[in-house]
Enzyme design. Structure first.
Site, PDB file in Angstrom:
ATOM      1  N   TYR A 122       0.691  -1.220  -0.033  1.00 48.96           N
ATOM      2  CA  TYR A 122      -0.155  -0.081  -0.020  1.00 48.96           C
ATOM      3  C   TYR A 122       0.958   1.361   0.040  1.00 48.96           C
ATOM      4  CZ  TYR A 122      -2.615   3.811   1.088  1.00 48.96           C
ATOM      5  OH  TYR A 122      -3.183   5.329   0.987  1.00 48.96           O
ATOM      6  N   HIS A 141      -2.652   0.085   7.004  1.00 47.34           N
ATOM      7  CA  HIS A 141      -3.679  -0.331   5.888  1.00 47.34           C
ATOM      8  C   HIS A 141      -4.368  -1.816   6.256  1.00 47.34           C
ATOM      9  CE1 HIS A 141      -5.756   0.363   2.160  1.00 47.34           C
ATOM     10  NE2 HIS A 141      -5.516   1.666   2.425  1.00 47.34           N
TER      11      HIS A 141
END
Ligand code: GCO
Ligand code: MG
Length: 431
Positions: free
Chosen positions: A187, A237
């Site tokens: 991410y 995340h």
């Protein structure tokens, strides 16, 4: 000294028209509710427009749920529109409560976004009626401008350090640092690499172990290389297990992060207590929240430091200004979620609420560029690490609807939805 951007001539004219129309007349009524679905930049954006029965008096609100954008459109057009036509356009709280209750089942992302579009449009209208920017309606500025962070990332630590230095040279005082593992999906670490990882499947791969060890090392090295005068952030995340998250929060304690984001997923909220008991790493959470059942316990039990709700996912400005106040009472600051899949209207909402909240922490993104800035005019200006809001009435933003129509959603195999990411053995993970 506050920068006071002049009210653009077109807005002054519109304002004059609205003032003439509203003087002495009864409450404006909602005449039409329509949806602008557009993709001028990278993300599919959904914006609701409310038209009133008073000449020139309209408002815009963000309803962007980019992964299911097409579903928000009928939620507005088929359900909220008939419910709202003919109702007063100046009763924001009452309208929010009645829309919220009108589906009986509630607190999901599609319906919350639809309500947010309506809610933010009504705040815009209220601002335009009164000739004031929304932050004034919320009590006025607590600060001149809001500090915003930028995100940098890469697969190698020197690359992350170089990008962070460039961001600091542009004036950013808050920098989110992300790192990937070559060959794995990451991410916020940018594009992939030529490295091919051997897995039992053909889908993008993510393994928590290598990511965690690399991220912990990267954060320590970045602190050393970037010095003590910059605020550093990191977003996990929700990609690791609860135990790994507890460990990681402990392992980066020395870095003195501004905050560690989404260490846990909403399904694992009770583990925040374990992190709290074991270290002082500042914690941010909330971009996936949809329901008061998620944010109320976490905030009132003082288990996080920053609430990071995606304002449209929670139903708009009306619930989020209450969340901001709840945070003030419990020592939780705001860091509203502001990635590229928030429309410029949504970014304006983040900023106006940030300006008027005593417990503002930091804001994400909000620098509108390129084609999005051509469609949405009047956005905040960025200077020396801060976002400065327009002082024009409402959100201060006019939408070039004709131009927006020329950027329909682009074709994509999953209609803007996400694919899957799997561990080496094929187990699907949260991404
Ligand atoms: C952030 C977020 C986003 C989300 C995105 C999903 O902190 O900015 O994690 O980048 O991944 O909004 O669509
Ligand atoms: Mg995030």
């Amino acid at each position: 000294m506050a920068l006071a951007p002049a009210i653009p001539a077109r807005m002054a004219l519109a304002q004059e028209k609205v003032e003439r129309a509203t003087r002495g007349l009864p409450s404006p009524k909602i005449k039409d509710v329509s949806v602008i679905a557009t993709q001028p930049g990278g993300s599919r954006l959904v914006v609701v427009k409310i038209t009133t029965d008073q000449d020139g008096l309209v408002g815009y609100g963000c309803a962007t749920f980019t992964q299911r954008a097409d579903l928000v459109v009928p939620a507005v057009e088929k359900y909220l529109k008939p419910f709202l036509i003919g109702k007063p356009a100046d009763r924001i709280e009452d309208t929010w409560q009645s829309c919220y209750d009108s589906s009986y089942w509630k607190n999901g992302p599609v319906l919350n976004n639809a309500i947010s579009g309506v809610d933010q449009a009504l705040w815009d209208i209220k601002g335009r009626m009164s000739g004031m920017p929304v932050y004034q309606l919320l009590g006025g500025k607590c600060r001149e401008a809001c500090a915003c962070y930028t995100s940098v990332g890469g697969n190698e630590i020197p690359q992350v350090i170089e990008s962070a230095k460039r961001a600091m040279a542009q004036g950013f005082q808050y920098i989110r640092l992300q790192i990937g593992v070559p060959g794995m999906a990451a991410y916020g670490a940018g594009g992939g690499s030529a490295t091919k990882i051997k897995a039992l499947h053909e889908r993008p791969v993510f393994e928590p172990g290598p990511y965690i060890r690399r991220a912990v090392k990267m954060l320590h090295e970045c602190r050393k290389a970037l010095g003590d005068d910059v605020e550093l952030l990191h977003d996990i995340h929700e990609r690791v297990s609860p135990r790994e998250a507890v460990q990681m929060a402990k392992d980066v304690e020395d870095v003195k992060l501004f905050y560690l984001e989404d260490a846990l997923s909403p399904e694992d909220l009770p583990y925040f207590r374990q992190i709290r008991e074991q270290c002082t790493t500042a914690l941010a959470m909330g971009e996936l929240f949809n329901s008061p059942h998620e944010w109320v316990p976490l905030m009132s039990e003082r288990l996080i430091d920053y609430i990071r709700i995606h304002i449209s996912q929670a139903g708009g400005l009306t619930p989020c200004r209450k969340i901001a106040i709840l945070g003030e009472l419990f020592g939780v600051k705001t860091a509203w979620h502001g990635p590229g899949d928030v429309s410029p209207i949504g970014h304006a909402c983040n900023l106006h609420l940030g300006l008027a909240s005593y417990n503002f922490g930091v804001t994400e993104g909000g620098i509108i560029r390129g084609r999005e800035a051509e469609v949405f005019k009047g956005n905040a200006t960025f200077k020396d690490g801060y976002l400065w809001a327009s002082d024009a009435p409402g959100w201060g933003i006019e939408v070039d609807e004709k131009l927006a129509k020329t950027f329909p959603f682009r074709e994509s195999p999953l209609n803007g939805g996400w694919g899957d990411v799997r561990r080496l053995d094929g187990t699907v993970i949260k991404q």
